[in-house]
Design an enzyme around this catalytic site. Sequence first.
Site, PDB file in Angstrom:
ATOM      1  N   HIS A 126     -26.283   9.860  20.453  1.00 23.52           N
ATOM      2  CA  HIS A 126     -27.690   9.809  20.279  1.00 23.52           C
ATOM      3  C   HIS A 126     -27.867   8.663  19.201  1.00 23.52           C
ATOM      4  O   HIS A 126     -27.029   8.884  18.431  1.00 23.52           O
ATOM      5  CB  HIS A 126     -28.310  11.043  19.922  1.00 23.52           C
ATOM      6  CG  HIS A 126     -29.928  10.918  19.826  1.00 23.52           C
ATOM      7  ND1 HIS A 126     -30.616  10.280  18.822  1.00 23.52           N
ATOM      8  CD2 HIS A 126     -30.929  11.511  20.577  1.00 23.52           C
ATOM      9  CE1 HIS A 126     -31.939  10.045  18.838  1.00 23.52           C
ATOM     10  NE2 HIS A 126     -32.001  10.897  20.125  1.00 23.52           N
ATOM     11  N   GLU A 130     -29.699   8.258  16.726  1.00 22.63           N
ATOM     12  CA  GLU A 130     -29.631   8.774  15.569  1.00 22.63           C
ATOM     13  C   GLU A 130     -28.322   9.114  14.916  1.00 22.63           C
ATOM     14  O   GLU A 130     -28.157   8.467  13.749  1.00 22.63           O
ATOM     15  CB  GLU A 130     -30.592   9.903  15.179  1.00 22.63           C
ATOM     16  CG  GLU A 130     -31.974   9.457  15.625  1.00 22.63           C
ATOM     17  CD  GLU A 130     -32.985  10.555  15.961  1.00 22.63           C
ATOM     18  OE1 GLU A 130     -32.664  11.614  16.050  1.00 22.63           O
ATOM     19  OE2 GLU A 130     -34.152  10.238  16.534  1.00 22.63           O
ATOM     20  N   ASN A 143     -35.029  17.650  23.198  1.00 22.44           N
ATOM     21  CA  ASN A 143     -34.216  17.271  22.100  1.00 22.44           C
ATOM     22  C   ASN A 143     -35.065  17.650  20.809  1.00 22.44           C
ATOM     23  O   ASN A 143     -35.993  16.681  20.480  1.00 22.44           O
ATOM     24  CB  ASN A 143     -33.552  15.730  21.969  1.00 22.44           C
ATOM     25  CG  ASN A 143     -32.942  15.369  20.636  1.00 22.44           C
ATOM     26  OD1 ASN A 143     -32.514  16.476  20.056  1.00 22.44           O
ATOM     27  ND2 ASN A 143     -32.683  14.254  20.401  1.00 22.44           N
ATOM     28  N   GLU A 188     -31.771   5.341  26.437  1.00 21.08           N
ATOM     29  CA  GLU A 188     -32.675   5.608  25.447  1.00 21.08           C
ATOM     30  C   GLU A 188     -32.823   4.133  24.636  1.00 21.08           C
ATOM     31  O   GLU A 188     -31.950   4.050  23.739  1.00 21.08           O
ATOM     32  CB  GLU A 188     -32.313   6.700  24.358  1.00 21.08           C
ATOM     33  CG  GLU A 188     -32.187   7.956  25.196  1.00 21.08           C
ATOM     34  CD  GLU A 188     -32.537   9.170  24.195  1.00 21.08           C
ATOM     35  OE1 GLU A 188     -33.734   9.927  24.321  1.00 21.08           O
ATOM     36  OE2 GLU A 188     -31.971   9.195  23.078  1.00 21.08           O
TER      37      GLU A 188
END
Length: 277
Positions: free
Chosen positions: A120, A122, A32, A192
């Site tokens: 994700h 973020e 990524n 994650e």
Amino acid sequence: MPYILSTQAMDGFYGTFYKTTIAMRKQIAAANWKMNGTYQQAESLLNEILQAKIALKPFQEVIFAVPFPYLIMSNSVVANEYHYHISAQNCYHKASGAFTGEVSAEMLRSIGIRYCVIGHSERREYFGEDNALLAGKADLCLKNEITPLFCCGEPLAVRESGNQNQYVADQIEASLFHLNKEDFSRVIIAYEPIWAIGTGKTAAAEQAQEMHSFIRSTLKKKYGEETAAATPILYGGSVKANNAAELFACEDVDGGLVGGASLAADDFIEIVKALKG
Ligand code: PEP
């Protein structure tokens, strides 16, 4: 864990016997790149990694999630490489329309992109993406024959309260469990833990295995043994050249989603070589 790919009846001198083909589920190293590097740097990084000519097994794959402007170039760089694929880092949750600056799943498909990262942390944190919105992205990806690489993971406070399993199960259920079995079987999951992303603080191999095994059991309850056993579940969060082998060796860890360490060719090559096989 190996799973049965096919069982074929064959006749021989001693009667009918069955040839069972055991296959590893996919083992994947996904890079990524986030919002890093110029076009020229992206091109050199890809070429440097390909020049290493890593001997990949049939069930091993490398995916590069690159910024939008580099997708076409990156796809042409890996075009003749059987195990290498290019992914978008995001797509919009609506099919088309007046959404200035956004990129649809259909647009990605039209330039030959077959993978897209969704959810994700973020994007969840800085762009307010929630589980329901991500369900829409998963649908649009699948409708356009794009494999969603779905990210989930708990923040530090949830881990400290001990509620990480429920938190991650809720994310997966809310965004993916409306999918039928056939569609779900095209999804890749990346666990994650947010406290490990970009912090240098990796989850211990036992923590990763515990969560991955929990995720697989959650998938089994919904979609059954075969689908759960075949779903790749990647670990992400400060995967480096020096810890990848230990993490990837865990039974239910099928490779990694790698941020920082995927920007240096030598480090990422070592991470790819650490894939189970
Ligand atoms: C990521 O961005 O998905 C990630 C895991 O980053 P890092 O490897 O830098 O922690």
